[in-house]
Every structure is written in structure tokens, then in C-alpha cells.
Design an enzyme around this catalytic site. Structure first.
Site, PDB file in Angstrom:
ATOM      1  N   ARG A 103       0.879  -1.184   0.000  1.00  0.00           N
ATOM      2  CA  ARG A 103       0.000   0.000   0.000  1.00  0.00           C
ATOM      3  C   ARG A 103       0.909   1.224   0.000  1.00  0.00           C
ATOM      4  O   ARG A 103       1.728   1.391   0.909  1.00  0.00           O
ATOM      5  CB  ARG A 103      -0.915   0.006   1.223  1.00  0.00           C
ATOM      6  CG  ARG A 103      -1.629   1.347   1.422  1.00  0.00           C
ATOM      7  CD  ARG A 103      -2.724   1.290   2.462  1.00  0.00           C
ATOM      8  NE  ARG A 103      -3.883   0.559   1.981  1.00  0.00           N
ATOM      9  CZ  ARG A 103      -5.083   0.579   2.574  1.00  0.00           C
ATOM     10  NH1 ARG A 103      -5.270   1.300   3.666  1.00  0.00           N
ATOM     11  NH2 ARG A 103      -6.084  -0.110   2.082  1.00  0.00           N
ATOM     12  N   HIS A 130      -7.578   0.568  -6.263  1.00  0.00           N
ATOM     13  CA  HIS A 130      -7.776  -0.318  -5.111  1.00  0.00           C
ATOM     14  C   HIS A 130      -8.466  -1.592  -5.628  1.00  0.00           C
ATOM     15  O   HIS A 130      -9.625  -1.847  -5.335  1.00  0.00           O
ATOM     16  CB  HIS A 130      -8.637   0.404  -4.072  1.00  0.00           C
ATOM     17  CG  HIS A 130      -8.553  -0.166  -2.688  1.00  0.00           C
ATOM     18  ND1 HIS A 130      -7.760  -1.249  -2.357  1.00  0.00           N
ATOM     19  CD2 HIS A 130      -9.170   0.200  -1.521  1.00  0.00           C
ATOM     20  CE1 HIS A 130      -7.892  -1.518  -1.073  1.00  0.00           C
ATOM     21  NE2 HIS A 130      -8.737  -0.656  -0.549  1.00  0.00           N
ATOM     22  N   GLN A 133     -10.290  -4.199  -3.304  1.00  0.00           N
ATOM     23  CA  GLN A 133     -11.578  -3.698  -2.817  1.00  0.00           C
ATOM     24  C   GLN A 133     -12.673  -3.929  -3.861  1.00  0.00           C
ATOM     25  O   GLN A 133     -13.750  -4.445  -3.558  1.00  0.00           O
ATOM     26  CB  GLN A 133     -11.454  -2.199  -2.505  1.00  0.00           C
ATOM     27  CG  GLN A 133     -12.723  -1.583  -1.961  1.00  0.00           C
ATOM     28  CD  GLN A 133     -13.050  -2.079  -0.570  1.00  0.00           C
ATOM     29  OE1 GLN A 133     -12.209  -2.064   0.307  1.00  0.00           O
ATOM     30  NE2 GLN A 133     -14.271  -2.544  -0.355  1.00  0.00           N
ATOM     31  N   ASP A 225     -17.464   6.944  -1.011  1.00  0.00           N
ATOM     32  CA  ASP A 225     -16.187   6.796  -0.309  1.00  0.00           C
ATOM     33  C   ASP A 225     -15.853   8.152   0.302  1.00  0.00           C
ATOM     34  O   ASP A 225     -16.527   9.160   0.026  1.00  0.00           O
ATOM     35  CB  ASP A 225     -15.094   6.337  -1.299  1.00  0.00           C
ATOM     36  CG  ASP A 225     -13.758   6.065  -0.616  1.00  0.00           C
ATOM     37  OD1 ASP A 225     -13.738   5.851   0.615  1.00  0.00           O
ATOM     38  OD2 ASP A 225     -12.715   6.074  -1.313  1.00  0.00           O
ATOM     39  N   CYS A 265     -16.392   1.410   1.071  1.00  0.00           N
ATOM     40  CA  CYS A 265     -15.228   0.548   1.312  1.00  0.00           C
ATOM     41  C   CYS A 265     -14.742   0.622   2.757  1.00  0.00           C
ATOM     42  O   CYS A 265     -14.050  -0.275   3.214  1.00  0.00           O
ATOM     43  CB  CYS A 265     -14.106   0.923   0.358  1.00  0.00           C
ATOM     44  SG  CYS A 265     -13.541   2.620   0.573  1.00  0.00           S
ATOM     45  N   ARG A 293     -13.555  -8.949   1.687  1.00  0.00           N
ATOM     46  CA  ARG A 293     -12.140  -8.715   1.383  1.00  0.00           C
ATOM     47  C   ARG A 293     -11.335  -9.968   1.726  1.00  0.00           C
ATOM     48  O   ARG A 293     -10.409 -10.343   1.001  1.00  0.00           O
ATOM     49  CB  ARG A 293     -11.614  -7.521   2.200  1.00  0.00           C
ATOM     50  CG  ARG A 293     -12.186  -6.169   1.818  1.00  0.00           C
ATOM     51  CD  ARG A 293     -11.674  -5.697   0.480  1.00  0.00           C
ATOM     52  NE  ARG A 293     -10.219  -5.613   0.455  1.00  0.00           N
ATOM     53  CZ  ARG A 293      -9.498  -4.600   0.942  1.00  0.00           C
ATOM     54  NH1 ARG A 293     -10.105  -3.552   1.460  1.00  0.00           N
ATOM     55  NH2 ARG A 293      -8.172  -4.612   0.861  1.00  0.00           N
TER      56      ARG A 293
END
Ligand code: CP
Ligand code: NVA
Length: 310
Positions: A103, A130, A133, A225, A265, A293
Site C-alpha cells: 500500500r 484499489h 476492494q 467513499d 469501502c 475482502r
């Protein structure tokens, strides 16, 4: 077929479908030896330049439940923190671990890791994308509604990493996705172009506009988000004003299909991008998303760490 998972741009519609099927089977039968011992003796290295709750814990638990191990590599305490190059570190770590999950901020950084790594690199979030996700979210939508093809989704908010991967995911799976962002916060043009290419093979329809009510009307999935992503803290106050009309609340969700679900998310900020009423209401699917996830990442790890690719 892709050996690394940096974005969804190198994944085929068939690859996504197979991954979702595998994740669903792992979710249904997590303890069978076929899965519980699948990655016995293998190690995933994990590096984080940004905060994380879900990504870090779900990848670590996924490796444990697949019979392997996950190793958190501190970017500060390793020699990276004293200036050792990404290329030398990637080549070194490739001699120890079987995969790397990273990340970081700029997407070119993770591309550099992939370029110099002889083991698969998985994007655990960059400023651009992402993918884990979005793949987990496809699993959640499929569980709720069945087939993805023709399903209508709206994304309301910032044109960020999360929506970039959702656009590619929708294009690949034949979904309709209407994106509404404030003027000046549209998704990156390069992702809009990639999405159009993926839609040619996957059959999805992705449009980008600025009106949240138009986007949400008749949608079965309403997604948002944070307004300020990690690294954008300096503009958070200004964004609060510019994004005011883009909050997902009861009024906006009321325009969606009667069976619509709310997705995010996480982490979420009640009172900003989503009202508490929606976030904690009966249509909220956010913790199913968080759970999925784990299952989708087990499927990703199984495919990539065994060299099968996605
Ligand atoms: N959604 C997500 O990636 O959460 P974390 O930032 O907690 O990993
Ligand atoms: N867009 C958010 C997602 C966090 C999981 C961020 O990048 O901070």
C-alpha cells in the site's frame, strides 16, 4: 492473464468470473484441506506507507487460514527508511517471500516494485487504484443480487482510487455504473480510457457526470467513499464545502431502486459522505464488504502465489 495485481486493466472478464467463483467456494468451505493447506510454507510480505485496518488484517488472516504466513515489513525500520532503493529491496525480498502486498501513494511506485520483483506484487491501494476492494465488492453485489451483468450501480463522491477500480470492475462484468462527482473531481482520464477498452470485452457501461440524483435514480447499488483520501488531508476542509450536495443520505437513497443497497469501502465518516441513518440502516452492506475482502483475497493469493495468475 496477469502475474501481478496492480489494477484490473490486465484482467479478463473470464478471469474475474473465475476469481469470484473461487472466492465463493472458499467462503463456503474455508476449512477443507484443499484451501486450509494450500499455501503451506509460503510467506506474503506486506508493506504499508499508509494506514490500514481491513487490508492489513484480512491479508494476514487470509495467509494464516490458507496455511501460510504473512510478514509485516516496516518501511521505516527496514533500510527503505534509510534510502535503500525500491529496486534493490524488491530483488532482495523476492529471495525470501512468495508474494508482496503493498500500500503506497503514487502508482508508479508499485509499478517499480513489480518491475523488479520476481514474485507477484498485489496492490493493497495506491492513489490510483484499489483492485482488491473492487473485486471483493463484486462478490458482495453478486451475493445480494445474483448475476452482475446488467446490474445498475451509482457511485457518488470523489473520483478517486476506489471508483477507478470500480469502473474497471463494472466494465469487465457487464454492469452499468453511473459516476457523479463534483466538477473538478472527476475520475482520471487514463482510467476512463482503460474502462472504455475493458467495456469492449466485458460489456459494461460506465458514464461520468456531476449530478448525484441522475446517477442514483433506479440504481440497485449506491456506493460512496471518503471525500478526502489518505494524502489529501490538506484539502479536507475545502472539500467539505464542495462535496456537500454529494452526501448519501435518506433523500438521495430514496431515488434508488426499492431494493437498493448502500456500499462503502470503509473507513466512513458519518455526517460527511454518508448520513448515520444510511450507514447504520437496513440497506447498508458495508460489513459484508469488509468480510468479503478476506474471501476474495484468499482467491487472489491462491491464484498468484501458486503461479496460476488471474
Ligand atoms: N477499505 C480498506 O482498504 O480499508 P483499510 O484502509 O482499513 O485497509
Ligand atoms: N479512497 C480512500 C480509500 C481508503 C480505503 C483512501 O485512499 O484513503
Amino acid at each position: 492473464m496477469t502475474r501481478h495485481l496492480l489494477t484490473l486493466s490486465g484482467v479478463t472478464p473470464g478471469g474475474v468470473a473465475a476469481l469470484l467463483d473461487l472466492a465463493a467456494d472458499i467462503k463456503a468451505r474455508p476449512r477443507v484441506p484443499e484451501y486450509a493447506q494450500a499455501l503451506c510454507g509460503r510467506t506474503l510480505g506486506m508493506l504499508f506507507d499508509k494506514h490500514s485496518t481491513r487490508t492489513r488484517i484480512s491479508f494476514e488472516v487470509a495467509m494464516n487460514q490458507l496455511g501460510g504466513a504473512a510478514l509485516l515489513i516496516s518501511t521505516q525500520d527496514s533500510q527503505l527508511g534509510r534510502g535503500e532503493s525500491v529496486s534493490d529491496t524488491a530483488r532482495t525480498l523476492s529471495r525470501y517471500v512468495d508474494g508482496l502486498m503493498i500500500r503506497t501513494f503514487g502508482h508508479p511506485c508499485i509499478e517499480e516494485w513489480a518491475q523488479h520483483s520476481s514474485v507477484p506484487v498485489i496492490n493493497g491501494l495506491t492513489d490510483l487504484a484499489h483492485p482488491c476492494q473492487a473485486l471483493g465488492d463484486l462478490l458482495t453485489i453478486r451475493e445480494r443480487f445474483g448475476a452482475l451483468k446488467g446490474r445498475e450501480m451509482a457511485y457518488v463522491g470523489d473520483g478517486n482510487n476506489v471508483v477507478h477500480s470500480l469502473m474497471e470492475a463494472a466494465a469487465l462484468t457487464g454492469m452499468t455504473l453511473r459516476v457523479a462527482t463534483p466538477p473538478g473531481y472527476a475520475p482520471a482520464p487514463e482510467v476512463v480510457r482503460t474502462t472504455a477498452r475493458l467495456a469492449d470485452s466485458g460489456g459494461g457501461r460506465v458514464s461520468v457526470g456531476t449530478d448525484p440524483f441522475v446517477a442514483v435514480t433506479s440504481a440497485q447499488v449506491v456506493y460512496t467513499d471518503v471525500w478526502a483520501s489518505m494524502g489529501q488531508e490538506a484539502s479536507a476542509e475545502q472539500r467539505k464545502h464542495e462535496f456537500e450536495r454529494y452526501q448519501v443520505n435518506g433523500d438521495l437513497l430514496g431515488r434508488a431502486a426499492p431494493d437498493a443497497i448502500f456500499m462503502h469501502c470503509l473507513p466512513a465518516y458519518r455526517g460527511l459522505e454518508v448520513s448515520a441513518e444510511v450507514m447504520d440502516g437496513p440497506r447498508s452492506a458495508v460489513f459484508d464488504q469488509a468480510e468479503n475482502r478476506l474471501h476474495i483475497q484468499k482467491a487472489i493469493l491462491l491464484r498468484l502465489l501458486t503461479g496460476a495468475g488471474i
